[in-house]
Scaffold this active site. Structure first.
Site: not given
Ligand SMILES: CC(C)(COP(=O)(O)OP(=O)(O)OC[C@H]1O[C@@H](n2cnc3c(N)ncnc32)[C@H](O)[C@@H]1OP(=O)(O)O)[C@@H](O)C(=O)NCCC(=O)NCCS
Length: 203
Positions: A162
């Protein structure tokens, strides 16, 4: 003959497909959030009810086997909705305090209600792609969401996502009725700015 594997992809979920995939979606949710499986039952009817709200949009991420590994949805927020009333109560209570923001934040907004990626699929940009796809189709001036405060721990993945996407504090340490955990309400004007990563979602 076995079917050729399809490509992992982001899809828009209409109401029918959302309902068809509700079991999978809630499975992603309880696994990602680390909630007990008993949470799933009460969520089913709530999520289905949400899908009939004005402005509702949902997106999913399907893996090569067509399994849902990420899901997000939201709708236009407004008076009378539980979340709106809870956040307005919080904003009014803070009125006049340093750093307090105006209740005007609660106009013309899309509420990002749920966003979850299965732990095995996290860390490759799927969450950001889902967020961007929802923001693109939100047709509102801003997007708001609530997420658990991280307390003394380091900000987790949701927070990093976020912040990276430009969400700012609207309300911190907010207590929603019936939940002892403090939440942050975050928001930002739409559209989202381009990402530093190549995102999976067409911009
Ligand atoms: C929050 C959530 C939805 C994020 O999904 P995600 O796919 O893991 O997240 P991102 O798209 O940000 O990617 C995560 C990481 O990949 C990296 N990334 C993004 N795009 C990328 C790409 N093209 N290539 C390589 N890495 C990449 C990001 O920098 C990020 O790094 P960081 O987490 O160390 O900061 C997920 O982690 C989740 O479900 N968490 C638990 C539930 C939750 O908290 N939901 C939100 C409730 S409000």
């Amino acid at each position: 003959m076995t079917a050729a594997p399809s490509r992992a992809r982001l899809v828009g979920l209409g109401r029918g497909e959302f309902a068809d995939r509700l079991g999978e979606a809630i499975d992603v949710y309880v696994t990602a959030m680390g909630y007990p499986r008993s949470t799933a039952r009460q969520r089913r009817s709530l999520w289905l009810e949400h899908s009939y709200r004005p402005g509702w949009r949902s997106v999913g991420w399907l893996d090569e086997q067509d399994r849902l590994t990420g899901v997000g949805y939201g709708y236009w927020g407004g008076p009378g909705q539980w979340w709106f009333e809870e956040v307005r109560r919080g904003l009014r209570a803070r009125r006049g305090e340093p750093g307090a923001v105006s209740v005007d934040w609660l106009t013309d907004y899309f509420e990002l209600t749920e966003l979850h990626v299965h732990p095995q699929a996290q860390g490759s940009g799927i969450g950001e792609s889902l967020l961007r796809a929802l923001a693109r189709d939100a047709t509102r001036a801003r997007m708001l969401l609530s997420t658990p405060e991280y307390g003394r721990a380091a900000p987790g993945r949701a927070w990093r996502l976020y912040r990276r996407a430009g969400f700012v504090d609207v309300l911190r340490e907010h207590l929603f009725t019936g939940d002892p955990r403090p939440f942050a309400v975050l928001g930002r004007e739409l559209p989202l700015l381009p990402t530093r990563h190549p995102t999976h979602a067409p911009e």
